[in-house]
Design a protein around this motif. Structure first.
Motif, PDB file in Angstrom:
ATOM      1  N   GLN A 127      -5.038   9.141   2.156  1.00 34.54           N
ATOM      2  CA  GLN A 127      -5.226   9.871   0.853  1.00 34.54           C
ATOM      3  C   GLN A 127      -5.927   8.756  -0.095  1.00 34.54           C
ATOM      4  O   GLN A 127      -5.389   8.115  -0.661  1.00 34.54           O
ATOM      5  CB  GLN A 127      -3.864   9.835  -0.142  1.00 34.54           C
ATOM      6  CG  GLN A 127      -2.823  11.245   0.888  1.00 34.54           C
ATOM      7  CD  GLN A 127      -1.827  11.214  -0.249  1.00 34.54           C
ATOM      8  OE1 GLN A 127      -1.010  10.485  -0.288  1.00 34.54           O
ATOM      9  NE2 GLN A 127      -1.685  12.641  -0.823  1.00 34.54           N
ATOM     10  N   PRO A 128      -7.182   9.217  -0.135  1.00 35.94           N
ATOM     11  CA  PRO A 128      -8.243   8.179  -0.629  1.00 35.94           C
ATOM     12  C   PRO A 128      -7.736   8.351  -2.442  1.00 35.94           C
ATOM     13  O   PRO A 128      -7.371   9.309  -2.907  1.00 35.94           O
ATOM     14  CB  PRO A 128      -9.606   8.869  -0.584  1.00 35.94           C
ATOM     15  CG  PRO A 128      -9.400   9.783   0.764  1.00 35.94           C
ATOM     16  CD  PRO A 128      -8.068  10.100   0.670  1.00 35.94           C
ATOM     17  N   LEU A 129      -8.203   7.032  -3.023  1.00 35.20           N
ATOM     18  CA  LEU A 129      -7.790   7.076  -4.227  1.00 35.20           C
ATOM     19  C   LEU A 129      -9.206   7.333  -5.042  1.00 35.20           C
ATOM     20  O   LEU A 129     -10.369   6.652  -4.676  1.00 35.20           O
ATOM     21  CB  LEU A 129      -7.236   5.485  -4.576  1.00 35.20           C
ATOM     22  CG  LEU A 129      -7.058   5.476  -6.014  1.00 35.20           C
ATOM     23  CD1 LEU A 129      -5.948   6.138  -6.556  1.00 35.20           C
ATOM     24  CD2 LEU A 129      -6.817   3.738  -6.365  1.00 35.20           C
ATOM     25  N   THR A 130      -9.223   7.825  -6.262  1.00 35.31           N
ATOM     26  CA  THR A 130     -10.373   8.324  -6.776  1.00 35.31           C
ATOM     27  C   THR A 130     -10.728   7.294  -7.906  1.00 35.31           C
ATOM     28  O   THR A 130      -9.804   7.018  -8.658  1.00 35.31           O
ATOM     29  CB  THR A 130     -10.422   9.627  -7.293  1.00 35.31           C
ATOM     30  OG1 THR A 130     -10.275  10.682  -6.576  1.00 35.31           O
ATOM     31  CG2 THR A 130     -11.715   9.995  -8.367  1.00 35.31           C
ATOM     32  N   GLY A 172      -7.996   2.837   2.618  1.00 34.73           N
ATOM     33  CA  GLY A 172      -7.601   1.614   3.584  1.00 34.73           C
ATOM     34  C   GLY A 172      -6.255   1.277   3.626  1.00 34.73           C
ATOM     35  O   GLY A 172      -5.282   2.267   3.261  1.00 34.73           O
ATOM     36  N   ARG A 173      -5.936   0.021   3.662  1.00 33.04           N
ATOM     37  CA  ARG A 173      -4.637  -0.496   3.814  1.00 33.04           C
ATOM     38  C   ARG A 173      -4.419  -1.737   2.896  1.00 33.04           C
ATOM     39  O   ARG A 173      -5.328  -2.419   3.154  1.00 33.04           O
ATOM     40  CB  ARG A 173      -4.309  -0.617   5.137  1.00 33.04           C
ATOM     41  CG  ARG A 173      -3.966   0.358   6.126  1.00 33.04           C
ATOM     42  CD  ARG A 173      -2.292   1.150   5.947  1.00 33.04           C
ATOM     43  NE  ARG A 173      -2.283   2.010   6.734  1.00 33.04           N
ATOM     44  CZ  ARG A 173      -1.998   3.435   6.489  1.00 33.04           C
ATOM     45  NH1 ARG A 173      -1.911   3.519   5.102  1.00 33.04           N
ATOM     46  NH2 ARG A 173      -1.675   4.222   7.185  1.00 33.04           N
ATOM     47  N   GLY A 174      -3.616  -1.656   2.017  1.00 36.39           N
ATOM     48  CA  GLY A 174      -3.579  -2.835   1.181  1.00 36.39           C
ATOM     49  C   GLY A 174      -3.278  -2.604  -0.244  1.00 36.39           C
ATOM     50  O   GLY A 174      -2.485  -1.460  -0.368  1.00 36.39           O
ATOM     51  N   PHE A 175      -3.598  -3.506  -1.085  1.00 32.82           N
ATOM     52  CA  PHE A 175      -3.153  -3.300  -2.589  1.00 32.82           C
ATOM     53  C   PHE A 175      -4.559  -3.418  -3.375  1.00 32.82           C
ATOM     54  O   PHE A 175      -5.519  -4.459  -2.960  1.00 32.82           O
ATOM     55  CB  PHE A 175      -2.163  -4.277  -3.025  1.00 32.82           C
ATOM     56  CG  PHE A 175      -0.911  -4.022  -2.606  1.00 32.82           C
ATOM     57  CD1 PHE A 175      -0.154  -2.866  -3.064  1.00 32.82           C
ATOM     58  CD2 PHE A 175      -0.441  -4.605  -1.304  1.00 32.82           C
ATOM     59  CE1 PHE A 175       1.107  -2.893  -2.388  1.00 32.82           C
ATOM     60  CE2 PHE A 175       0.827  -4.179  -0.620  1.00 32.82           C
ATOM     61  CZ  PHE A 175       1.580  -3.503  -1.540  1.00 32.82           C
ATOM     62  N   ALA A 176      -4.454  -2.752  -4.465  1.00 31.92           N
ATOM     63  CA  ALA A 176      -5.958  -2.825  -5.294  1.00 31.92           C
ATOM     64  C   ALA A 176      -5.435  -2.626  -6.904  1.00 31.92           C
ATOM     65  O   ALA A 176      -4.100  -2.247  -7.117  1.00 31.92           O
ATOM     66  CB  ALA A 176      -6.868  -1.830  -4.950  1.00 31.92           C
TER      67      ALA A 176
END
Length: 186
Positions: A127-130, A172-176
């Motif tokens: 689920q990509p983030l916009t 991806g995988r991780g935090f932003a």
């Protein structure tokens, strides 16, 4: 789609000389020398005072390191990694580092004319983030890529995707950190 590489960020001394910051992006500078808004990464390597920014609202988030204690106007706050804290930029603020140096994301906006928000988000491959116009997404941890034109652009830690009229997708995988900057309503 515009990506601000972390490797391109230039070190600057804090206004009070107590540390080093790297400006990621900023709005127009006013007559008082302060920007309309600003995103920056600060290296906090020793206990001490923060620079004061009267008339600015500030969000401080530890993004690398374990914990910092931030005392704002006499009240101490435990700042754990990835937990944003909003305070008046003109306040007296002291930081102590019980477990060693840290890196912090600072988001500031000129009170009354600009506003800012910051969310820490978990990235997903499915689920990509916009990232829309007026937003920035900074990769804090993990692996991610951005796309706005069908091609994938890998992101390194602290690279920042700049939102525009054509929204970018980040997966991806991780935090932003997802940062929104906007003009305040009249």
């Amino acid at each position: 789609m515009d990506i601000i590489p972390a490797a391109s960020l230039k070190e600057q001394r804090w206004r009070n000389g107590g540390g080093v910051t790297r400006e990621v992006a900023a709005g127009a500078v006013g007559a008082d020398g302060l920007p309309a808004w600003r995103l920056s990464l600060a290296d906090v390597v020793s206990d001490g005072s923060f620079s004061e920014f009267p008339g600015m609202d500030r969000i401080f988030t530890v993004v690398d390191g374990d914990v910092a204690f931030l005392t704002v106007d006499g009240t101490q706050h435990q700042m754990e990694r990835f937990r944003p804290f909003r305070f008046d930029g003109g306040s007296s603020a002291e930081c102590s580092l019980p477990t060693g140096p840290c890196r912090a994301l600072n988001v500031m906006a000129r009170r009354g004319t600009w506003g800012a928000g910051l969310l820490i988000v978990e990235l997903s491959k499915k689920q990509p983030l916009t990232v829309a116009d007026g937003q920035f997404l900074m990769l804090l941890q993990g692996q991610a890529q951005a796309s706005a034109d069908g091609s994938l652009h890998p992101l390194d830690t602290y690279d920042t995707v700049v939102g525009s009229a054509v929204p970018a997708q980040v997966s991806g995988r991780g935090f932003a950190a997802l940062i929104s900057v906007y003009q305040a309503a009249d």
